[in-house]
Write a protein that holds these residues in place. Structure first.
Motif, mmCIF file in Angstrom:
data_model
loop_
_atom_site.group_PDB
_atom_site.id
_atom_site.type_symbol
_atom_site.label_atom_id
_atom_site.label_comp_id
_atom_site.label_asym_id
_atom_site.label_seq_id
_atom_site.Cartn_x
_atom_site.Cartn_y
_atom_site.Cartn_z
ATOM 1 N N CYS A 17 -4.179 -6.965 -0.565
ATOM 2 C CA CYS A 17 -3.529 -6.263 0.537
ATOM 3 C C CYS A 17 -4.368 -6.404 1.807
ATOM 4 O O CYS A 17 -5.580 -6.510 1.742
ATOM 5 C CB CYS A 17 -3.330 -4.808 0.201
ATOM 6 S SG CYS A 17 -2.161 -4.530 -1.155
ATOM 7 N N THR B 145 13.203 -1.122 -4.441
ATOM 8 C CA THR B 145 13.791 -0.873 -3.132
ATOM 9 C C THR B 145 13.324 -1.959 -2.159
ATOM 10 O O THR B 145 12.327 -2.643 -2.400
ATOM 11 C CB THR B 145 13.384 0.509 -2.608
ATOM 12 O OG1 THR B 145 11.960 0.526 -2.411
ATOM 13 C CG2 THR B 145 13.791 1.602 -3.585
ATOM 14 N N ALA B 146 14.046 -2.091 -1.052
ATOM 15 C CA ALA B 146 13.685 -3.103 -0.058
ATOM 16 C C ALA B 146 12.293 -2.868 0.516
ATOM 17 O O ALA B 146 11.502 -3.834 0.653
ATOM 18 C CB ALA B 146 14.737 -3.138 1.055
ATOM 19 N N PRO B 147 11.908 -1.626 0.873
ATOM 20 C CA PRO B 147 10.536 -1.413 1.363
ATOM 21 C C PRO B 147 9.478 -1.767 0.323
ATOM 22 O O PRO B 147 8.387 -2.247 0.672
ATOM 23 C CB PRO B 147 10.511 0.080 1.706
ATOM 24 C CG PRO B 147 11.931 0.431 1.980
ATOM 25 C CD PRO B 147 12.719 -0.399 1.027
ATOM 26 N N ALA B 148 9.795 -1.528 -0.961
ATOM 27 C CA ALA B 148 8.831 -1.860 -2.007
ATOM 28 C C ALA B 148 8.628 -3.369 -2.092
ATOM 29 O O ALA B 148 7.498 -3.854 -2.227
ATOM 30 C CB ALA B 148 9.301 -1.312 -3.348
ATOM 31 N N GLN C 234 2.469 1.019 -3.328
ATOM 32 C CA GLN C 234 1.260 1.321 -2.558
ATOM 33 C C GLN C 234 0.147 1.855 -3.462
ATOM 34 O O GLN C 234 -1.029 1.501 -3.296
ATOM 35 C CB GLN C 234 1.584 2.325 -1.455
ATOM 36 C CG GLN C 234 2.445 1.749 -0.339
ATOM 37 C CD GLN C 234 2.903 2.803 0.651
ATOM 38 O OE1 GLN C 234 2.321 3.893 0.736
ATOM 39 N NE2 GLN C 234 3.945 2.504 1.408
ATOM 40 N N GLN D 214 3.618 -8.466 1.169
ATOM 41 C CA GLN D 214 2.442 -8.416 2.029
ATOM 42 C C GLN D 214 1.148 -8.441 1.224
ATOM 43 O O GLN D 214 0.144 -9.023 1.661
ATOM 44 C CB GLN D 214 2.486 -7.162 2.906
ATOM 45 C CG GLN D 214 3.629 -7.143 3.909
ATOM 46 C CD GLN D 214 3.704 -5.816 4.664
ATOM 47 O OE1 GLN D 214 2.939 -4.885 4.390
ATOM 48 N NE2 GLN D 214 4.637 -5.723 5.613
ATOM 49 N N GLY E 274 9.962 2.431 -5.896
ATOM 50 C CA GLY E 274 9.871 2.575 -4.449
ATOM 51 C C GLY E 274 8.563 2.059 -3.882
ATOM 52 O O GLY E 274 7.643 1.639 -4.616
ATOM 53 N N SER E 275 8.457 2.117 -2.563
ATOM 54 C CA SER E 275 7.259 1.613 -1.887
ATOM 55 C C SER E 275 6.023 2.438 -2.232
ATOM 56 O O SER E 275 4.902 1.914 -2.261
ATOM 57 C CB SER E 275 7.477 1.609 -0.373
ATOM 58 O OG SER E 275 7.733 2.932 0.095
ATOM 59 N N GLN E 276 6.202 3.734 -2.518
ATOM 60 C CA GLN E 276 5.039 4.553 -2.879
ATOM 61 C C GLN E 276 4.424 4.065 -4.193
ATOM 62 O O GLN E 276 3.197 4.063 -4.348
ATOM 63 C CB GLN E 276 5.441 6.018 -2.984
ATOM 64 C CG GLN E 276 5.813 6.654 -1.638
ATOM 65 C CD GLN E 276 6.114 8.134 -1.772
ATOM 66 O OE1 GLN E 276 6.212 8.668 -2.878
ATOM 67 N NE2 GLN E 276 6.256 8.812 -0.640
ATOM 68 N N GLU F 122 9.087 -5.499 0.315
ATOM 69 C CA GLU F 122 8.383 -5.925 1.524
ATOM 70 C C GLU F 122 6.886 -5.683 1.394
ATOM 71 O O GLU F 122 6.058 -6.544 1.755
ATOM 72 C CB GLU F 122 8.947 -5.189 2.734
ATOM 73 C CG GLU F 122 8.300 -5.589 4.049
ATOM 74 C CD GLU F 122 8.893 -4.843 5.233
ATOM 75 O OE1 GLU F 122 8.391 -5.033 6.363
ATOM 76 O OE2 GLU F 122 9.850 -4.052 5.025
ATOM 77 N N TYR F 123 6.498 -4.502 0.890
ATOM 78 C CA TYR F 123 5.084 -4.203 0.717
ATOM 79 C C TYR F 123 4.465 -5.161 -0.307
ATOM 80 O O TYR F 123 3.336 -5.649 -0.129
ATOM 81 C CB TYR F 123 4.907 -2.755 0.268
ATOM 82 C CG TYR F 123 3.475 -2.358 0.023
ATOM 83 C CD1 TYR F 123 2.667 -1.938 1.072
ATOM 84 C CD2 TYR F 123 2.920 -2.434 -1.256
ATOM 85 C CE1 TYR F 123 1.342 -1.588 0.850
ATOM 86 C CE2 TYR F 123 1.606 -2.087 -1.483
ATOM 87 C CZ TYR F 123 0.812 -1.669 -0.427
ATOM 88 O OH TYR F 123 -0.507 -1.337 -0.647
#
Length: 257
Positions: free
Chosen positions: A257, A216-219, A192, A225, A187-189, A221-222
C-alpha cells in the motif's frame, strides 16, 4: 545225503537303493527348478504394481517350506517333489492370472489431491461451511496447487491473516478468508484492515482476500492501489474446479500500500 543250507541274511531295517526312484526325484527336481525360474520372471513384472500381493505370496511359500521340512522324514523324495511341483505350478497360475488382470483405474486428480491435502475436497459446498472450515478449504486449495508450508492461522489475534503459504515460485502468500453470504459483500473497511497488516506485519509477497461473496467498488479500488488480489465467488469456484488460475499467479511482483 547232506543238503546244503542257504543262509538267510537278517533284515537290518534299511531300505535298499532304488535307482528308479532316485532318477525320478532328480527329474522332478529339474522340472521344479525350471518352473521356479519361470515363476521368478513372472513375479518380477508384478512386484512393482502389486508389492503387497508379492509379500503375501512369499510368506505363503515360506510357510509351505517350513511345513515341508517337518514332514520330509515321513515322505519319500519322489512324493515330496511331486507335491512341491504341484504347489508351485498352482502358484504360477495364480500369479499369471493376477498379472493379466486389468489394473485398477488411475485415481483422478481430485482423488489424489484429497489424499495428500486433507483440507481439500472437490465436492465442497462452500455455502455449507462455517468460517473455520472455509479457511481449511482454502488452505487445501493452496496445498493442492503446489504451495508448501501451508498454515491455517486464523482466529483471535491473527492480525488479518487466515492462511499462510509459500507459493511454488518461493513467494510468501498471505490469505484472508471472508465467509460471507450473497447479501453481504466485502467492503473497503475489510480491505483497509487487511492492507494494514498483510505487508508490514506478515511480510507478504502476495496478499489475497478470498470470499464466497463479492466486493464493493470502493473495496476493489483500494485493493488495486495496494496490490491485493480480490477473489470473489466466481474466481473461487473456478480455482476450485481447476478452470481458473490460483490467486498468486495473478501477481507479478510484491505489492504494497
Amino acid at each position: 545225503m547232506t543238503m546244503p543250507v542257504r543262509r538267510i541274511r537278517p533284515r537290518t531295517g534299511r531300505r535298499s537303493f532304488d535307482l528308479r526312484s532316485t532318477a525320478l526325484f532328480f527329474v522332478l527336481l529339474a522340472l521344479l527348478l525350471c518352473v521356479l525360474g519361470f515363476a521368478v520372471r513372472t513375479l518380477a513384472g508384478t512386484a512393482e504394481r502389486r508389492p503387497a500381493w508379492v509379500v503375501v505370496l512369499c510368506l505363503a511359500g515360506l510357510a509351505a517350506v517350513l511345513g515341508w521340512g517337518r514332514r520330509r522324514r515321513r515322505l519319500s523324495g519322489a512324493r515330496t517333489a511331486r507335491r512341491a511341483a504341484a504347489a508351485l505350478e498352482e502358484g504360477v497360475h495364480t500369479a499369471l492370472e493376477e498379472w493379466e488382470a486389468p489394473a485398477a483405474d488411475t485415481p483422478s486428480a481430485g482423488d489424489r489431491y484429497a489424499a495428500v491435502s486433507p483440507g481439500y475436497d472437490r465436492a465442497y459446498d462452500y455455502d455449507a461451511l462455517d468460517a473455520d472450515e472455509f479457511e481449511r478449504a482454502v488452505a487445501g486449495l493452496c496445498e493442492r496447487d503446489g504451495c508448501t508450508g501451508v498454515e491455517v492461522v486464523g482466529g483471535a489475534g491473527d492480525l488479518g491473516a487466515d492462511v499462510l503459504a509459500v507459493a511454488p515460485d518461493g513467494r510468501r502468500v498471505v490469505v484472508q478468508c471472508k465467509r460471507y453470504g450473497d447479501g453481504h459483500r466485502v467492503g473497503s473497511q475489510d480491505l483497509q484492515r487487511f492492507g494494514g497488516t498483510c505487508y508490514t506485519v506478515h511480510e507478504a509477497d502476495v496478499a489475497v482476500l478470498v470470499t464466497t461473496s463479492d466486493f464493493t467498488a470502493p473495496a476493489v479500488e483500494y485493493a488495486e492501489q495496494c496490490g491485493i488480489v480480490c477473489f470473489d465467488r466466481p474466481a473461487l469456484l473456478a480455482w476450485h474446479d481447476g478452470t481458473g488460475p490460483a490467486p498468486w499467479t495473478l501477481v507479478d511482483g510484491a505489492g504494497g500500500c
